[in-house]
Design a protein around this motif. Structure first.
Motif, mmCIF file in Angstrom:
data_model
loop_
_atom_site.group_PDB
_atom_site.id
_atom_site.type_symbol
_atom_site.label_atom_id
_atom_site.label_comp_id
_atom_site.label_asym_id
_atom_site.label_seq_id
_atom_site.Cartn_x
_atom_site.Cartn_y
_atom_site.Cartn_z
ATOM 1 N N HIS A 156 0.855 -1.283 0.005
ATOM 2 C CA HIS A 156 0.096 0.016 0.054
ATOM 3 C C HIS A 156 0.865 1.267 -0.049
ATOM 4 O O HIS A 156 0.466 2.512 0.249
ATOM 5 C CB HIS A 156 -0.906 -0.092 1.101
ATOM 6 C CG HIS A 156 -1.809 -1.310 1.300
ATOM 7 N ND1 HIS A 156 -1.678 -2.230 2.225
ATOM 8 C CD2 HIS A 156 -2.865 -1.675 0.485
ATOM 9 C CE1 HIS A 156 -2.288 -3.133 2.078
ATOM 10 N NE2 HIS A 156 -3.230 -2.860 0.924
ATOM 11 N N GLY A 157 2.185 1.187 -0.357
ATOM 12 C CA GLY A 157 2.875 2.379 -0.176
ATOM 13 C C GLY A 157 3.419 3.052 0.802
ATOM 14 O O GLY A 157 3.986 4.125 0.817
ATOM 15 N N GLN A 158 3.303 2.302 2.150
ATOM 16 C CA GLN A 158 3.522 2.770 3.378
ATOM 17 C C GLN A 158 4.621 2.077 4.171
ATOM 18 O O GLN A 158 5.169 2.720 5.360
ATOM 19 C CB GLN A 158 2.308 2.967 4.203
ATOM 20 C CG GLN A 158 1.526 1.870 4.700
ATOM 21 C CD GLN A 158 0.554 1.983 5.443
ATOM 22 O OE1 GLN A 158 -0.511 2.614 4.825
ATOM 23 N NE2 GLN A 158 0.255 1.684 6.608
ATOM 24 N N ALA A 159 5.209 1.289 3.465
ATOM 25 C CA ALA A 159 6.222 0.514 4.243
ATOM 26 C C ALA A 159 7.396 1.501 4.372
ATOM 27 O O ALA A 159 7.873 1.968 3.572
ATOM 28 C CB ALA A 159 6.840 -0.761 3.396
ATOM 29 N N GLY A 160 7.907 1.398 5.802
ATOM 30 C CA GLY A 160 9.165 2.002 5.985
ATOM 31 C C GLY A 160 9.065 3.429 6.404
ATOM 32 O O GLY A 160 10.079 4.216 6.766
ATOM 33 N N VAL A 161 8.004 4.253 5.935
ATOM 34 C CA VAL A 161 8.013 5.657 5.859
ATOM 35 C C VAL A 161 6.898 6.110 6.991
ATOM 36 O O VAL A 161 6.551 7.525 7.149
ATOM 37 C CB VAL A 161 7.228 6.181 4.581
ATOM 38 C CG1 VAL A 161 8.176 5.835 3.440
ATOM 39 C CG2 VAL A 161 5.973 5.830 4.408
ATOM 40 N N LEU A 162 6.532 5.526 8.078
ATOM 41 C CA LEU A 162 5.926 5.736 9.217
ATOM 42 C C LEU A 162 6.630 5.818 10.246
ATOM 43 O O LEU A 162 6.061 5.389 11.387
ATOM 44 C CB LEU A 162 4.646 4.978 9.203
ATOM 45 C CG LEU A 162 3.658 4.878 8.120
ATOM 46 C CD1 LEU A 162 2.321 4.190 8.363
ATOM 47 C CD2 LEU A 162 3.040 6.540 7.738
ATOM 48 N N GLY A 163 7.963 6.030 10.343
ATOM 49 C CA GLY A 163 8.806 5.955 11.655
ATOM 50 C C GLY A 163 8.378 6.709 12.604
ATOM 51 O O GLY A 163 8.546 6.605 13.820
ATOM 52 N N GLY A 164 7.791 7.868 12.292
ATOM 53 C CA GLY A 164 7.504 8.893 13.302
ATOM 54 C C GLY A 164 6.281 8.476 14.017
ATOM 55 O O GLY A 164 5.654 9.027 15.040
ATOM 56 N N HIS A 165 5.554 7.427 13.475
ATOM 57 C CA HIS A 165 4.257 6.860 14.006
ATOM 58 C C HIS A 165 4.210 5.529 14.773
ATOM 59 O O HIS A 165 3.131 4.680 14.656
ATOM 60 C CB HIS A 165 2.951 7.145 12.905
ATOM 61 C CG HIS A 165 3.034 8.340 12.376
ATOM 62 N ND1 HIS A 165 2.300 9.331 13.074
ATOM 63 C CD2 HIS A 165 3.329 8.746 11.073
ATOM 64 C CE1 HIS A 165 2.269 10.568 12.540
ATOM 65 N NE2 HIS A 165 3.015 10.157 11.592
#
Length: 323
Positions: A156-165
């Motif tokens: 879904h395009g969100q792997a690895g980019v939600l580190g702040g969450h």
């Protein structure tokens, strides 16, 4: 390879012409705090044409346009999949058609943090590394991960980019993403005023008469303000615990930190390095923690290697189809 690169932020954009690992022309554009995408597009187009100067893009050997967007991006569909209170309307907008119509360019849309890490691997602090995590400490906390030389995207395009969450405190403060206790909700620029104002005895702190931001927090801590010292320690702890979570999730050899808060890197980096060394389960050795080198130009310099990866993948796909 030459390309047009745009790094679209919440209140500004950087527009550049990139030639391999060199930015040959750049323009920074201040944008009003627009919640909607529509009013931003004409200003962005005008800035792009200004960067092109009096020559058309094809006359300068430019056929590709890379746009870094501050949200979840579905790179396979070349569209914005999700936003977080920035640029309403972006999910329904066809950026590729806009780029073709306005400039005659082929567009590649990517998450801005992924572009920045690609830039650091290409021309910055992560050259030669294949497994890297990068955090950006600023108004929010950005995160991005690379494994085996490839940026993570996921279904879904969100792997690895939600580190702040990453949920750091299970019963913590409400975050803008809808979760509670995220690293962002506990130790980011937007949440710091709330953290400070809720801190016991904050009224007696020198910070009570200042604008609440990380610059003033670190300055007050250096001056010996007890409340500032305690809040700084809490932020350092949260950032460090977030780094350990990334080590356990992505198995990096290197963790980079970037963003405006890294003006205080002399306090942040040793703390995080020590914490990760003591608490991350890495039987193979120790993860290195370092400061990113490219600053605000990282995402722009990530444009060319991103396009090179795409060309390589398309070539491989073409060869498989021939077979």
């Amino acid at each position: 390879m030459r390309a047009l690169a745009v790094d679209l932020g919440g209140t500004h954009a950087a527009v550049a012409l990139v030639d391999d690992s060199t930015i040959t022309r750049i323009l920074n554009v201040e944008l009003a705090e627009n919640r909607w995408l529509g009013p931003v597009l004409p200003r962005l187009a005008a800035a792009i044409w200004k960067v092109f100067g009096d020559r058309k893009p094809e006359e300068q050997g430019i056929s590709n346009f890379v746009l870094g967007f501050p949200g979840i991006v579905d790179t396979r569909a070349n569209r914005v999949a999700a936003i977080n209170a920035k640029y309403e309307g972006a999910m329904d907008f066809d950026f590729a058609a806009w780029a073709e119509r306005e400039f005659g360019l082929r567009l590649r849309l990517e998450n801005d943090a992924r572009l920045a890490l690609r830039g650091e691997c290409y021309a910055g602090a992560a050259q030669g590394k294949t497994d890297v995590v990068m955090f950006t400490l600023g108004t929010g906390i950005g995160g991005v991960a690379m494994m085996d030389g490839r940026l993570l995207h996921g279904k879904h395009g969100q792997a690895g980019v939600l580190g702040g969450h990453v949920p750091i405190i299970f019963n913590g403060r409400e975050c803008t993403c809808g979760a509670i206790g995220c690293a962002e909700a506990e130790a980011a620029g937007w949440s710091l005023p709330r953290v400070c104002q809720e801190w016991p005895a904050f009224g007696s702190s020198a910070m009570a008469s200042m604008e609440i931001n990380f610059k003033n927090l670190f300055a007050a801590a250096v001056a010996g303000d007890a409340v500032a010292l305690a809040i700084r320690e809490r932020c350092l702890h949260i950032w460090s615990a977030t780094a350990v979570a990334a080590v356990h999730a992505f198995d990096p050899e290197l963790i980079l930190f970037s963003g405006g808060v890294m003006e205080n890197g002399e306090f942040i980096l040793p703390y995080v390095q020590d914490y990760v060394a003591r608490h991350a389960w890495t039987p193979w050795g120790k993860v290195r923690v370092a400061k990113a080198k490219l600053g605000s130009q990282a995402a722009l310099l990530g444009a060319v290697p991103l396009l090179q990866d795409q060309i390589s993948m398309e070539s491989d796909q073409g060869m498989r189809n021939v077979r």
